[in-house]
Design an enzyme around this catalytic site. Structure first.
Site, PDB file in Angstrom:
ATOM      1  N   GLU A 211      30.544  27.187  64.397  1.00  0.00           N
ATOM      2  CA  GLU A 211      31.784  27.734  63.858  1.00  0.00           C
ATOM      3  C   GLU A 211      32.130  27.095  62.514  1.00  0.00           C
ATOM      4  O   GLU A 211      32.543  27.779  61.592  1.00  0.00           O
ATOM      5  CB  GLU A 211      32.901  27.471  64.884  1.00  0.00           C
ATOM      6  CG  GLU A 211      34.291  27.899  64.446  1.00  0.00           C
ATOM      7  CD  GLU A 211      35.324  27.731  65.552  1.00  0.00           C
ATOM      8  OE1 GLU A 211      34.998  27.121  66.599  1.00  0.00           O
ATOM      9  OE2 GLU A 211      36.455  28.218  65.376  1.00  0.00           O
ATOM     10  N   ASP A 307      39.595  36.315  68.956  1.00  0.00           N
ATOM     11  CA  ASP A 307      39.757  34.928  69.374  1.00  0.00           C
ATOM     12  C   ASP A 307      41.162  34.794  69.968  1.00  0.00           C
ATOM     13  O   ASP A 307      41.835  35.800  70.197  1.00  0.00           O
ATOM     14  CB  ASP A 307      39.527  33.962  68.187  1.00  0.00           C
ATOM     15  CG  ASP A 307      38.847  32.658  68.627  1.00  0.00           C
ATOM     16  OD1 ASP A 307      38.878  32.356  69.831  1.00  0.00           O
ATOM     17  OD2 ASP A 307      38.291  31.952  67.770  1.00  0.00           O
TER      18      ASP A 307
HETATM   19 FE   FE2 Z   1      37.042  31.098  70.802  1.00  0.00          FE
END
Ligand code: FE2
Ligand code: BEZ
Length: 404
Positions: A211, A307
């Protein structure tokens, strides 16, 4: 039997005009309204407003409902200060996030057209809400724990949650699933055990992966901002795995890798070659300062997902698609708009292994109706106008029943 007609229907072949869909809990037939009416004379007819587009229900493959109470607690802008703020506020945020808060967010998702979502669950707290919401939920029980000393205990807790979600399968629209928190936070031994569980029971599998730049530096060199974090909280200065070892652990089972912003082309191609997909979360990546995923270079299917509210400002799929149009500013806008709609319908359903996401005979009757504020002047711009103009859908059906 019901028949719904709309000015446009979004199908795997693109938008088609003046067609209707006959459905029960599954789609029976797609044809003109006249043909369907004569075939099914007893069906109830649903006429949508002028300039409506019938979509399959939208799919948000990656959301953390447990963090729905976050408004300003978590620090946005850069990954490491954000992670520190998660550690600081996690307990308060999770305890403030009761069933009512989570149900409100499920309803907000429905108003934005989401009929299916992938819930990443760290504690199992949202299971009850996921059973109650009419939406289809892929319930990703998340495994976390890099410290070998606690690994067995954490794995035991994870398996209890997996079993609890399996026991809901028959009485709800829940699909039990497995999520691996990340390469830096899961010990390779329990990681492999969890992958084996997914494989053995053919459960959808997901993992956060590369990420942030901090994650990459830690996994590659044992350096960078995560070094201080692990020293402070875990009294360790060495990562438990590296990028290659982590990727190889998923070699034999297709996995939905979330973020991948800092993966290089060789790594992305490796994941593609092994049959893995990507969850792209444009607003989360922007808000946490992680960068832009070069979606134009992906060879694998990808979804676009919100998310959680731990790294976003809404769970609306249309807010997310508009953000994707902005983040990928170099892409030709109409082609990107068309592709984005595919990522949150047919592609997302394929990735999660669900029989929905397409207006096609035999698929589940999950629909979202989008109503444009005037007749689109050029058919080739329909995808773009749908994304730009939709704040809320005008109706939503799940398994043939109306819920918005
Ligand atoms: Fe996540
Ligand atoms: C870990 O167990 O390594 C971990 C847990 C939470 C956040 C980050 C790392």
């Amino acid at each position: 039997m019901k028949i719904i007609s709309a000015d446009f229907i979004y199908t795997p072949e693109g938008f088609i005009a003046n067609r209707a869909v006959a459905f029960t809990d599954t789609i029976q037939e797609v044809d003109t309204l006249e043909v369907l009416k004569s075939k099914y004379p007893d069906a109830s007819i649903i006429n949508t407003e002028p300039n409506s587009v019938l979509f399959p229900g939208f799919i948000n493959t990656h959301v953390h409902l447990e963090f729905s109470a976050n408004k300003t607690s978590l620090k946005y802008g850069s990954f490491m200060p954000w992670l520190d703020s998660v550690i600081e506020h996690r307990e308060a945020l999770v305890s403030a996030c009761d069933n009512a808060v989570m149900m409100q967010e499920c309803e907000a998702m429905m108003r934005s057209g989401i009929t299916t979502f992938g819930a990443i669950s760290s504690f199992g707290n949202e299971l009850e809400v996921c059973e109650k919401t009419p939406q289809r939920v892929v319930f990703f029980n998340e495994l976390i724990g890099s410290n070998a000393q606690y690994a067995d205990m954490l794995y035991g807790d994870f398996m209890e949650r997996v079993k609890a979600s399996m026991s809901c399968e028959a009485s709800s629209r829940i699909t039990p699933a497995v999520a691996i928190h990340s390469p830096y936070s899961v010990h390779p031994i329990i990681l492999q055990k969890a992958v084996n569980v997914a494989k053995e029971h053919t459960l959808p599998l997901s993992a956060h992966f590369l990420e942030s730049q901090a994650e990459r530096e830690w996994l590659e060199h044992g350096e960078g901002e995560l070094k201080g974090f692990f020293k402070k909280y875990f009294s360790t200065e060495t990562p438990v795995t590296n990028i290659q070892e982590f990727m190889y652990a998923f070699d034999t089972y297709p996995t939905h890798f979330t973020h991948c912003v800092q993966a290089n082309q060789v790594e992305l191609d490796y994941l593609a070659q092994k049959g893995h997909s990507v969850a792209h979360c444009p607003r989360s990546n922007r808000y946490l300062g992680c960068g832009r995923l070069a979606i134009e270079n992906l060879k694998q299917p990808y979804s676009v997902a919100t998310d959680g509210l731990s790294s976003n400002d809404s769970l609306s799929i249309f807010d997310e698609l508009r953000a994707a149009l902005m983040l990928h500013h170099q892409a030709p806008i109409n082609a990107l708009a068309s592709r984005l709609l595919q990522t949150v319908t047919a592609d997302a359903a394929d990735i999660l292994g669900l029989n929905c996401g397409k207006i096609e005979e035999g698929k589940a009757s999950d629909f979202a109706i989008v109503t444009l504020n005037e007749s689109p002047k050029r058919a080739e711009e329909l995808a773009l106008w749908c994304i730009l103009q939709t704040k809320e859908v005008s109706a939503l059906y799940i398994e043939g029943e109306q819920h918005v």
